[in-house]
Design an enzyme around this catalytic site. Structure first.
Site, PDB file in Angstrom:
ATOM      1  N   ASP A 172     151.776 122.080  -1.490  1.00  0.00           N
ATOM      2  CA  ASP A 172     151.355 121.822  -2.876  1.00  0.00           C
ATOM      3  C   ASP A 172     150.774 123.054  -3.556  1.00  0.00           C
ATOM      4  O   ASP A 172     149.881 122.961  -4.399  1.00  0.00           O
ATOM      5  CB  ASP A 172     150.318 120.670  -2.922  1.00  0.00           C
ATOM      6  CG  ASP A 172     150.860 119.413  -2.278  1.00  0.00           C
ATOM      7  OD1 ASP A 172     152.067 119.169  -2.411  1.00  0.00           O
ATOM      8  OD2 ASP A 172     150.078 118.680  -1.644  1.00  0.00           O
ATOM      9  N   LYS A 196     155.041 125.485  -5.435  1.00  0.00           N
ATOM     10  CA  LYS A 196     156.387 126.010  -5.121  1.00  0.00           C
ATOM     11  C   LYS A 196     157.394 125.587  -6.195  1.00  0.00           C
ATOM     12  O   LYS A 196     158.228 126.382  -6.624  1.00  0.00           O
ATOM     13  CB  LYS A 196     156.853 125.498  -3.741  1.00  0.00           C
ATOM     14  CG  LYS A 196     155.982 126.006  -2.586  1.00  0.00           C
ATOM     15  CD  LYS A 196     156.433 125.447  -1.250  1.00  0.00           C
ATOM     16  CE  LYS A 196     156.181 123.968  -1.078  1.00  0.00           C
ATOM     17  NZ  LYS A 196     154.764 123.572  -1.059  1.00  0.00           N
ATOM     18  N   ASN A 231     159.234 113.906   1.870  1.00  0.00           N
ATOM     19  CA  ASN A 231     157.783 114.102   1.997  1.00  0.00           C
ATOM     20  C   ASN A 231     157.318 115.169   0.994  1.00  0.00           C
ATOM     21  O   ASN A 231     156.142 115.242   0.659  1.00  0.00           O
ATOM     22  CB  ASN A 231     157.385 114.502   3.435  1.00  0.00           C
ATOM     23  CG  ASN A 231     158.232 115.633   4.011  1.00  0.00           C
ATOM     24  OD1 ASN A 231     159.240 116.018   3.448  1.00  0.00           O
ATOM     25  ND2 ASN A 231     157.821 116.149   5.156  1.00  0.00           N
ATOM     26  N   GLY A 275     156.880 117.037  -2.626  1.00  0.00           N
ATOM     27  CA  GLY A 275     156.733 116.631  -4.030  1.00  0.00           C
ATOM     28  C   GLY A 275     156.555 117.907  -4.831  1.00  0.00           C
ATOM     29  O   GLY A 275     155.505 118.542  -4.754  1.00  0.00           O
ATOM     30  N   HIS A 276     157.587 118.330  -5.525  1.00  0.00           N
ATOM     31  CA  HIS A 276     157.558 119.598  -6.261  1.00  0.00           C
ATOM     32  C   HIS A 276     157.546 119.309  -7.755  1.00  0.00           C
ATOM     33  O   HIS A 276     158.446 118.664  -8.276  1.00  0.00           O
ATOM     34  CB  HIS A 276     158.775 120.455  -5.868  1.00  0.00           C
ATOM     35  CG  HIS A 276     158.760 120.860  -4.423  1.00  0.00           C
ATOM     36  ND1 HIS A 276     159.760 121.587  -3.818  1.00  0.00           N
ATOM     37  CD2 HIS A 276     157.837 120.638  -3.455  1.00  0.00           C
ATOM     38  CE1 HIS A 276     159.444 121.788  -2.547  1.00  0.00           C
ATOM     39  NE2 HIS A 276     158.293 121.222  -2.300  1.00  0.00           N
ATOM     40  N   THR A 332     153.094 111.224   5.177  1.00  0.00           N
ATOM     41  CA  THR A 332     153.495 110.642   3.894  1.00  0.00           C
ATOM     42  C   THR A 332     154.197 109.292   4.094  1.00  0.00           C
ATOM     43  O   THR A 332     154.617 108.674   3.109  1.00  0.00           O
ATOM     44  CB  THR A 332     154.452 111.590   3.152  1.00  0.00           C
ATOM     45  OG1 THR A 332     155.604 111.783   3.983  1.00  0.00           O
ATOM     46  CG2 THR A 332     153.808 112.941   2.863  1.00  0.00           C
ATOM     47  N   GLN A 351     156.816 121.841   2.148  1.00  0.00           N
ATOM     48  CA  GLN A 351     155.600 121.931   2.951  1.00  0.00           C
ATOM     49  C   GLN A 351     155.122 123.392   2.999  1.00  0.00           C
ATOM     50  O   GLN A 351     155.293 124.085   2.014  1.00  0.00           O
ATOM     51  CB  GLN A 351     155.813 121.357   4.361  1.00  0.00           C
ATOM     52  CG  GLN A 351     156.013 119.845   4.390  1.00  0.00           C
ATOM     53  CD  GLN A 351     157.406 119.393   4.005  1.00  0.00           C
ATOM     54  OE1 GLN A 351     158.368 119.864   4.561  1.00  0.00           O
ATOM     55  NE2 GLN A 351     157.510 118.493   3.055  1.00  0.00           N
TER      56      GLN A 351
END
Ligand code: GDP
Ligand code: IMO
Ligand code: MG
Length: 428
Positions: free
Chosen positions: A13, A16, A38, A40-41, A128, A222
């Site tokens: 987080d 990215k 898993n 979340g961008h 997640t 990640q």
């Protein structure tokens, strides 16, 4: 001009999505190479916010976007995401998106197993619950169903039998209901025609791109501290997240990766369980969390917050193969009178300049801080180096010194355009 791989340099987080979207403007192909939904961008363009989990961030700019073989793909979740992004006005057609035929599928049994483990105090990791770990287990156990298997319904029943021989034995042992193979087959047959139009070959696409001299962006999910080998094991994800994985997870040689850009926040966050030496369970942590809006993109969980840890990022720059960093969320520090930076750890009577591998030792570390003066004015939305206050520049320069890697980009708000380029990653 080189290709660029973007990876997280902390616990995820870091921003990215924002940086990849910004760089994608000058790339022709964007490839995801590990992880699954898993991730979340977040990408913010004007008044629109996109949250991507499986789709490479290049889709927003209509770039050729590849989900590489190293990704684990929940086909139902992928279709949902395509639907959501299309509804927001972005076309995700087979002209844009390619899904590697040799990627492994995440199935409902994986999600269920992940969730069951998270309910037990002995196996809880704070995942997640997207089934990512169980899907990778089946991959290395050589019993997974892959994307390409959706093309051949004749051989699918035998593959489902092999998979369920393993899962049903476990379930019997745990006193749970067995999985009905026919039901799973029917679900796969139902989803197959919706997924197949996107299916192709990651390695052949990338080979053609290389021959045509096209610029490729590799999109990590990640981060290095969640890497299965180099992270804070067992509180990690189930894939390699270091830049080396871009080669294996996309189907290219390591020399084609080019420049590796590590993304790091100007402070530190983590979501889920596990050690976090600079965590601030106090007003400072609350302030970082509220100014940084630190809630999980995928699960909505509150992220744990703390000061920047230069020991960790120095280490992830080495293990991740990072050439330079993008320092994000500088604006979140705008109101702090003073800012602490961790420069070492005390463990008993020793001072360490690295994170010990042992989880018990990791939990006992006391950070050694260096205190810097804050800048007490807004950097939010700054778009040039000249707009930054002197103390913010001092902070950035000190971080570079401590981590042993230069800052290539700076980010001063969620918006795409609020980005400062110090050095062009595509120039290598
Ligand atoms: P990713 O998983 O690394 O792509 O990061 P996430 O999207 O999960 O979380 C990063 C969050 O920070 C998102 O809400 C972004 O919109 C936001 N963000 C990114 N860069 C900046 C920045 O420079 N300043 C601020 N305030 N927010 C940012
Ligand atoms: P992006 O790409 C932050 C964390 C989970 C948990 C651990 C294992 O958005 O940076 P998993 O579901 O992967 O088995 O969970 O890893 N985690 C992330 N934390 N950002 C992510 O992705 C993450 N993906 C997984 O919270 O601690
Ligand atoms: Mg995220």
């Amino acid at each position: 001009m080189s290709n660029v791989a973007v990876i997280g340099a902390q616990w995820g987080d870091e921003g990215k999505g924002k940086i990849i979207d910004w760089l994608a403007n000058r790339a022709e192909v964007v490839v995801r190479f590990q992880g699954g939904n898993n991730a979340g961008h977040t990408i913010v363009v004007g008044d629109k916010t996109y949250k991507l989990s499986l789709l490479p961030s290049g889709v927003i700019q209509g770039k050729r976007s590849i989900i590489g073989n190293g990704v684990v793909v929940d086909p139902w979740s992928l279709l949902d995401e395509i639907g959501r992004v299309c509804a927001a006005g972005v076309a995700v057609t087979p002209d844009v998106l390619v899904l590697a035929e040799n990627a492994v599928l995440v199935l409902p049994i994986h999600r269920e197993l992940d969730a069951v483990r998270e309910m037990s105090n002995t196996s809880k990791l704070g995942t997640t619950k997207r089934g990512i770990g169980p899907a990778y287990e089946d991959k290395v156990g050589r019993r997974a169903i892959r994307v390409v298997d959706l093309k051949d319904f004749d051989s699918l029943p035998a593959k489902v039998d092999r998979l369920l021989a393993h899962h049903n034995a476990l379930r019997r042992g745990a006193g749970a209901d067995e999985i009905d193979g026919d039901k799973l087959l029917a679900e796969l047959k139902e989803v197959a025609p919706k997924i197949l139009p996107y299916v192709g070959s990651s390695w052949r696409e990338l080979d053609a791109a290389r021959r045509a001299g096209k610029r490729v962006l590799f999109e990590g999910a990640q981060a290095v501290l969640l890497d299965i080998d180099h992270g804070t094991y067992p509180y990690v994800t189930s894939s390699n997240t270091v830049a080396g994985q871009a080669a294996a997870g996309a189907g290219i040689g390591p020399k084609q990766i080019g420049y590796v850009l590590g993304i790091t926040k100007s402070y530190t966050t983590r979501v889920g369980e596990g050690p976090f030496p600079t965590e601030q369970v106090n007003a400072t942590g609350e302030m970082l969390g509220s100014r940084g809006n630190e809630f999980g993109t995928v699960t909505g969980r509150k992220r744990r917050c703390g000061w920047f840890d230069s020991v960790l990022v120095r280490q992830t720059a080495i293990t991740g193969g990072i050439d330079g960093i993008a320092l994000t969320k500088l604006d979140v520090l705008d109101t702090f009178e003073t800012i602490d930076v961790c420069v070492g750890y005390r463990l008993g009577d020793q001072v360490l300049d690295y994170l010990p591998a042992d989880a018990v030792a990791q939990a006992k570390l006391t950070p050694v801080y260096e205190t810097m003066e804050g800048w007490n004015c807004s950097t939010r939305g700054a778009r040039s180096w000249a707009d930054l206050p002197a103390n913010a520049i001092k902070y950035v320069r000190r971080i570079e010194e401590l981590i042993g890697a230069p800052v290539a980009l700076l980010s001063t708000s969620p918006d795409r355009d609020d980005t400062i380029m110090v050095r062009d990653p595509f120039l290598g």
